[in-house]
Design a protein around this motif. Structure first.
Motif, PDB file in Angstrom:
ATOM      1  N   ASP A 269      28.358  34.939  39.599  1.00  0.00           N
ATOM      2  CA  ASP A 269      29.193  33.949  38.916  1.00  0.00           C
ATOM      3  C   ASP A 269      28.561  33.454  37.623  1.00  0.00           C
ATOM      4  O   ASP A 269      29.235  33.327  36.592  1.00  0.00           O
ATOM      5  N   SER A 270      27.256  33.168  37.669  1.00  0.00           N
ATOM      6  CA  SER A 270      26.603  32.644  36.462  1.00  0.00           C
ATOM      7  C   SER A 270      26.596  33.682  35.348  1.00  0.00           C
ATOM      8  O   SER A 270      26.734  33.342  34.164  1.00  0.00           O
TER       9      SER A 270
ATOM     10  N   THR B  16      28.223  33.424  43.742  1.00  0.00           N
ATOM     11  CA  THR B  16      27.013  32.845  43.149  1.00  0.00           C
ATOM     12  C   THR B  16      25.808  33.737  43.407  1.00  0.00           C
ATOM     13  O   THR B  16      25.000  33.990  42.511  1.00  0.00           O
TER      14      THR B  16
ATOM     15  N   THR C  80      33.787  27.093  33.810  1.00  0.00           N
ATOM     16  CA  THR C  80      33.520  27.372  35.213  1.00  0.00           C
ATOM     17  C   THR C  80      34.040  28.754  35.571  1.00  0.00           C
ATOM     18  O   THR C  80      34.777  29.380  34.805  1.00  0.00           O
ATOM     19  N   MET C  81      33.675  29.209  36.760  1.00  0.00           N
ATOM     20  CA  MET C  81      34.174  30.497  37.233  1.00  0.00           C
ATOM     21  C   MET C  81      35.691  30.461  37.373  1.00  0.00           C
ATOM     22  O   MET C  81      36.370  31.465  37.131  1.00  0.00           O
TER      23      MET C  81
ATOM     24  N   PRO D 173      36.552  36.116  42.905  1.00  0.00           N
ATOM     25  CA  PRO D 173      37.412  34.958  42.636  1.00  0.00           C
ATOM     26  C   PRO D 173      38.881  35.372  42.528  1.00  0.00           C
ATOM     27  O   PRO D 173      39.201  36.485  42.106  1.00  0.00           O
TER      28      PRO D 173
ATOM     29  N   LEU E 114      28.868  36.097  34.879  1.00  0.00           N
ATOM     30  CA  LEU E 114      30.225  36.210  34.348  1.00  0.00           C
ATOM     31  C   LEU E 114      30.577  35.011  33.469  1.00  0.00           C
ATOM     32  O   LEU E 114      31.180  35.159  32.400  1.00  0.00           O
ATOM     33  N   VAL E 115      30.173  33.812  33.901  1.00  0.00           N
ATOM     34  CA  VAL E 115      30.435  32.620  33.097  1.00  0.00           C
ATOM     35  C   VAL E 115      29.649  32.683  31.784  1.00  0.00           C
ATOM     36  O   VAL E 115      30.169  32.335  30.712  1.00  0.00           O
TER      37      VAL E 115
END
Length: 393
Positions: A260-261, A211, A290-291, A338, A263-264
């Protein structure tokens, strides 16, 4: 109860050596550079203070067998890690082996008071479960910039409303023990130094994905925080003026691409454009991504999602080219990737760094994924406070 501390630099050095595991008196003499008589005096005092105890006989080296010494079994540290959506608390022994651990969902947007209060309750539950009357200290990791001398976050994008909150002083008063607070990338680097791949290196970089993105630097065997605790704050390095918007209010930050945001967000574009039918179906069914969805799609071979991952990794790789050229670390460790994405990211990062860096800098420098996973954070938090407790005043 006031936690006992070593009385001089020799005792502090002995405790830091024993933190890595039991040693014989002969080994301690060699490691610390003390005469046998001086070592005996300092060890006897540490035993009196309740910081060191016997661990049985050492292996025979001829003649009378020496005894092993270890950090006393009554020494206990706590590690607390605040994530954007989860609290993790653990208690370790004096060698930083995790004895018990608790995880709990949280919402840091509620503000520092309720989150810190709940953290105190989690640590209290661990103490009760283990039958502890005291802690020798607690270390804390936060996902954002931290003014280390004050123990408080500074304009942390991942912790809205936490700016300037006295996390260290609040926790220290509630738990009645020494407390230190640092950003989570530094804490994870300390975890790697103690129990991970970083054990073998005095100079390394730890890059934390997830994140919030950060970088912990260990130089000459010690964490490097810089003049104002800002070293390694790479999340908002600008990569493109017209890039995606970032939580900090700017555009084109590293975190906006590789967090993460980011990539999402890129995966959502792939789903909505039809480039990823699998994610489009997932989006239609759940209304969001979601991730975990992104990682599963990448692991399943979705070409559009794999392209998103490669693009993010290339951008991170270019940032690392600058970092490794400037710092010249012995190794780069990457954590927080992840499941399902780590090796794909790593391959692209390596390709960029090795291609664009000078051979003298990277010729013998491995780039690897952390093998500690989330455990790096709580071990590192315990290591953080142990450095203070195992030091003479």
């Amino acid at each position: 109860m006031v936690p006992v501390r070593p009385e001089n630099a020799y005792q502090a050095r002995l405790l830091r050596v024993l933190r890595d595991g039991p040693r014989s008196r002969v080994e301690l003499c060699d490691a610390v550079g003390l005469s046998r008589s001086k070592l005996t005096a300092e060890v006897d005092r540490l035993v009196e203070l309740g910081l060191v105890e016997s661990a049985g006989p050492a292996a025979s080296r001829g003649g009378r067998r020496s005894s092993l010494l270890r950090v006393a079994g009554t020494v206990r540290f706590a590690g607390l890690v605040v994530g954007p959506d989860r609290l993790t608390a653990a208690v370790t022994d004096g060698e930083l082996n995790v004895l018990a651990e608790l995880h709990e969902p949280t919402d840091v947007r509620l503000g520092p008071e309720p989150v810190v209060a709940r953290a105190v309750e989690l640590v209290g539950k661990l103490r009760a479960d283990l039958g502890l009357t005291h802690l020798n200290g607690i270390g804390v990791g936060l996902p954002g910039p931290v003014a280390f001398p004050q123990g408080s976050p500074v304009a942390p994008g991942a912790l809205p409303g936490w700016h300037g909150f006295p996390v260290r002083d609040t926790l220290g008063a509630e738990l009645e023990c020494p407390t230190l607070v640092d950003n989570d990338a530094n804490v994870m680097a300390l975890g790697e130094q103690h129990a991970g791949i970083g054990r073998a290196f005095d100079d390394f970089l730890y890059v934390k994905l997830g994140t919030a993105i950060g970088c912990g630097l260990v130089l000459r065997g010690a964490p490097h925080r810089g003049a104002t605790s800002g070293a390694g704050d790479i999340a908002h390095l600008g990569l493109a003026d017209d890039g995606p918007g970032c939580a900090c209010g700017e555009a084109g930050c590293l975190e906006a691409y590789c967090g993460d945001s980011g990539l999402v967000g890129a995966a959502l574009d792939a789903a909505r454009s039809g480039r990823s039918p699998a994610l489009a179906e997932r989006l239609a069914g759940s209304g969001t991504l979601t991730m975990a969805d992104v990682a599963r799609a990448a692991a399943a071979g979705d070409p559009a999602v794999q392209a998103v991952a490669r693009d993010a990794a290339r951008r991170l790789g270019r940032v690392l080219v600058g970092l490794v050229s400037f710092v010249n670390p012995a190794i780069v460790i990457i954590g927080g990737a992840p499941d399902g994405l780590g090796h794909a990211l790593l391959a692209e990062i390596r390709a960029v760094v090795y291609r664009r860096s000078a051979p003298l800098t990277t010729g013998t420098m491995p780039i690897v994924l952390s093998d500690l996973g989330e455990r790096a954070a709580v071990v590192g938090a315990a290591r953080l406070i142990s450095e203070q407790v195992f030091a003479s005043d």
